[in-house]
Design an enzyme around this catalytic site. Structure first.
Site, PDB file in Angstrom:
ATOM      1  N   ARG A 171      52.590  14.588  48.011  1.00  0.00           N
ATOM      2  CA  ARG A 171      52.672  15.942  48.556  1.00  0.00           C
ATOM      3  C   ARG A 171      52.017  15.965  49.935  1.00  0.00           C
ATOM      4  NH1 ARG A 171      48.841  20.970  47.632  1.00  0.00           N
ATOM      5  NH2 ARG A 171      50.073  22.447  48.823  1.00  0.00           N
ATOM      6  N   HIS A 186      50.638  24.765  55.408  1.00  0.00           N
ATOM      7  CA  HIS A 186      49.297  24.468  54.902  1.00  0.00           C
ATOM      8  C   HIS A 186      48.299  24.826  56.014  1.00  0.00           C
ATOM      9  CE1 HIS A 186      47.010  21.961  51.741  1.00  0.00           C
ATOM     10  NE2 HIS A 186      46.077  22.453  52.542  1.00  0.00           N
ATOM     11  N   GLU A 193      47.100  20.317  43.370  1.00  0.00           N
ATOM     12  CA  GLU A 193      45.816  19.797  43.868  1.00  0.00           C
ATOM     13  C   GLU A 193      44.767  19.886  42.777  1.00  0.00           C
ATOM     14  OE1 GLU A 193      43.908  21.357  47.408  1.00  0.00           O
ATOM     15  OE2 GLU A 193      45.846  21.486  48.403  1.00  0.00           O
ATOM     16  N   GLU A 239      48.089  27.866  48.984  1.00  0.00           N
ATOM     17  CA  GLU A 239      46.930  28.719  48.733  1.00  0.00           C
ATOM     18  C   GLU A 239      46.953  30.034  49.510  1.00  0.00           C
ATOM     19  OE1 GLU A 239      43.206  26.595  48.918  1.00  0.00           O
ATOM     20  OE2 GLU A 239      43.723  25.489  47.094  1.00  0.00           O
ATOM     21  N   ASN A 279      46.734  24.828  42.467  1.00  0.00           N
ATOM     22  CA  ASN A 279      45.575  24.082  42.973  1.00  0.00           C
ATOM     23  C   ASN A 279      44.359  24.602  42.210  1.00  0.00           C
ATOM     24  OD1 ASN A 279      47.394  23.227  44.903  1.00  0.00           O
ATOM     25  ND2 ASN A 279      46.258  24.020  46.653  1.00  0.00           N
ATOM     26  N   TYR A 328      40.105  23.867  41.201  1.00  0.00           N
ATOM     27  CA  TYR A 328      38.876  23.097  41.391  1.00  0.00           C
ATOM     28  C   TYR A 328      37.723  23.577  40.514  1.00  0.00           C
ATOM     29  CZ  TYR A 328      41.076  20.952  45.467  1.00  0.00           C
ATOM     30  OH  TYR A 328      41.913  20.246  46.282  1.00  0.00           O
TER      31      TYR A 328
HETATM   32  C1  NOJ Z   1      42.412  23.320  48.947  1.00  0.00           C
HETATM   33  C2  NOJ Z   1      43.180  23.076  50.199  1.00  0.00           C
HETATM   34  O1  NOJ Z   1      44.535  23.235  49.977  1.00  0.00           O
HETATM   35  C3  NOJ Z   1      42.869  21.765  50.873  1.00  0.00           C
HETATM   36  O2  NOJ Z   1      43.350  21.832  52.172  1.00  0.00           O
HETATM   37  C4  NOJ Z   1      41.393  21.491  50.814  1.00  0.00           C
HETATM   38  O3  NOJ Z   1      41.047  20.362  51.546  1.00  0.00           O
HETATM   39  C5  NOJ Z   1      40.995  21.334  49.365  1.00  0.00           C
HETATM   40  N1  NOJ Z   1      41.298  22.541  48.642  1.00  0.00           N
HETATM   41  C6  NOJ Z   1      39.511  21.032  49.162  1.00  0.00           C
HETATM   42  O4  NOJ Z   1      38.769  22.102  49.628  1.00  0.00           O
END
Ligand code: NOJ
Length: 529
Positions: free
Chosen positions: A120, A165, A423, A210, A352, A354
């Protein structure tokens, strides 16, 4: 990234907020321990379903460099880093970054080493269309992306392209960027050029990466370019325009290219899991409200049966706007036609993910949130449990069970859509022996498999990131790569970390073996790649 903001605010509000909130937070400390509520690790080897796809992800500004080469024009990150260098924590920029503009063949070699099914990456709007408009299609940009795509396809690695992006052409920003409703046409035109040029070979497209970060952090705050800080106003204008622009690109593909090329178009949402800070109804509602205000506001218009924003958000912003003396809601409404246009405009749910936050209701008169603002509209506060494992990023603590809960809630609330994890990854300060990252991937993949065992339709997974790169306002101080990049040497040498060897084995075996210890001496390319 709002976490950075939210966290700061919470520190001040910790001292001030009322007794109820304090009690809620205390209860949370007692009930949410290190491991959380869901068991996410198992000892046996767990297999991924047949047909599951593995990849890695990057983005144009973060890796390409070549910022003014072969006709590329300035974008909002070039502008920010050149006009105000030390807004970036190490005063760095993406002028060269990982130099993928020149080293793309090495990037593809790394994909082969890992045995990836897909990669990607994102396209730089200002590289393809230097004026921002389709009057000039930049040959240098077309060549670069053709070279990259063709090199990948030579080895059977599928390109998955994100159109946006975060690197808007600076000229378009000067015209208002995502706050200008004309962005719907601008983005649609750009998407059409990309489909026309590359659609014969690219089967997976993502419109926007995002949306929450684009609007809430870039227009409503100062955590991403263009640092507009237009709280409760510009950020909401951005939300509406971005969603309609996304739908425009989706419909262009669907109406004009799908029958010819047979590809798919989706969007990559960023979603955190928001866990109520206590078992009280008040905090449960607060977590739901925050979810609605942060990422469901992008998901609901596309994935719900009714379309439109989540009702709670519409009601709250309308009520606060009236109280504050505005003549209409600060959240621009969709017309009925726009609701229909946006609803259903995605072939897959890009996700995405985290981290997780604990959320409490915060209506205190000592509320530190500015007025107007999204945080004030939602009446919430949030924080991380102090026992959760830290990463190098202040907004990010490790909470695998949050991933399980998030996937489960998407399945239950949005009719089990096909999900691509676009992600997921871990940040530290660098080093090849990255056991912290290895642990992260194992635990998050286990949590994902838990959700899949219960029916979540996850079809693909992209590790963020293939290699270290420019981490926005944090520059090169936070490292997310499976490969380490040496920024001190002009060759930008890439070296596989331990996590690269572990990920390679997961991809090779299509299984997660928690006991696997790699031999990290040499990275090879296996047959077939
Ligand atoms: C989300 C973003 O899409 C990406 O650009 C970023 O580097 C990562 N998270 C980590 O923060």
């Amino acid at each position: 990234m709002s976490a950075i903001r939210g966290k700061k605010k919470n520190i001040s509000s910790w001292r001030l907020f009322d007794l109820n909130s304090l009690l809620s937070a205390f209860l949370a400390f007692c009930t949410l321990g290190l491991a959380g509520r869901v068991q996410t690790t198992r000892d046996d080897v767990r297999r991924f379903p047949d047909g599951f796809l593995f990849g890695t992800a990057t983005a144009s500004y973060q890796v390409e460099g070549g910022w003014d080469e072969d006709g590329k024009s300035e974008n909002i990150w070039d502008y920010l880093t050149h006009t105000s260098p030390c807004t970036i924590s190490d005063c760095s920029n993406g002028d060269i970054a990982d130099d993928s503009y020149h080293l793309y063949k090495r990037d593809v070699e790394m994909m082969r080493e890992l045995g990836l099914d897909f990669y990607r990456f994102s396209m730089s709007w200002s590289r393809l269309l230097p004026t921002g408009f389709p009057d000039q299609i930049n040959e240098g940009g077309v060549n670069y992306y053709n070279n990259l795509i063709n090199e990948m396809l030579k080895y059977n690695i599928q390109p998955m392209i994100t159109l946006y992006h975060w690197d808007l052409p600076q000229r378009l920003q000067e015209l208002g960027g995502w706050a200008n409703p004309h962005v719907v046409d601008w983005f649609g035109d750009y998407a059409r050029v990309a489909f026309e040029q590359f659609g014969d070979r690219v089967k997976y497209w993502m419109t926007i990466n995002e949306p929450r970060e684009v609007c809430d952090e870039g227009y409503g705050d100062v955590n991403l370019a263009p640092l507009l800080d237009s709280k409760g106003i510009g950020e909401y204008m951005c939300v509406k325009n971005l969603l309609v622009a996304h739908a425009r690109a989706y419909h262009i593909y669907n109406d004009e290219y799908k029958s010819k090329y047979g590809g798919e178009v989706g969007i990559a949402f960023s979603a955190r899991w928001y866990e109520p800070a206590s078992d009280s109804e008040i905090d449960i509602q607060a977590a739901e409200d925050f979810t609605a205000f942060t990422w469901i506001k992008y998901v609901h218009p596309i994935y719900s049966e009714t379309g439109d924003y989540p009702p709670i958000m519409k009601e709250k912003v309308a009520a606060k706007s009236a109280e504050q003396g505005f003549f209409r809601s600060r959240l621009p409404e969709f017309t009925q036609e726009e609701i229909e246009y946006v609803r259903g405009s995605s072939d897959f749910f890009g996700l995405n993910h985290y981290t997780t936050f604990l959320v409490y209701r915060n209506e205190s008169i000592y509320d530190a949130n500015p007025v107007p603002s999204l945080f004030d509209d939602a009446d919430i506060g949030s924080y991380h449990h102090p026992d959760w494992e830290e990463t190098a990023s202040s907004w990010f603590k490790v909470v695998p069970w949050g991933f399980y809960k998030l996937l489960t809630s998407i399945r239950e609330n949005y009719n089990n859509p096909p999900i691509f994890i676009t992600e997921n990854g871990f940040s530290n300060r660098g080093g090849l022996q990255d056991d912290d990252r290895v642990r992260f991937y194992r635990n998050y993949l286990s949590a994902m498999l838990d959700a899949m065992d219960e029916g979540s339709d996850v079809r693909a997974y992209a590790a963020w990131s293939l290699m270290d790169n420019f981490e926005w306002l944090s520059g090169y101080t936070e490292r997310f790569g499976l490969y380490e990049v040496d920024y001190d040497c002009p060759e930008r040498t890439r070296t596989p970390r331990k996590s690269a060897f572990v990920y390679k084995e997961i991809v090779r075996t299509r299984a997660l073996d928690l006991d696997y210890e790699p031999d990290t001496d040499v990275m090879t390319i296996d047959e077939g790649h």
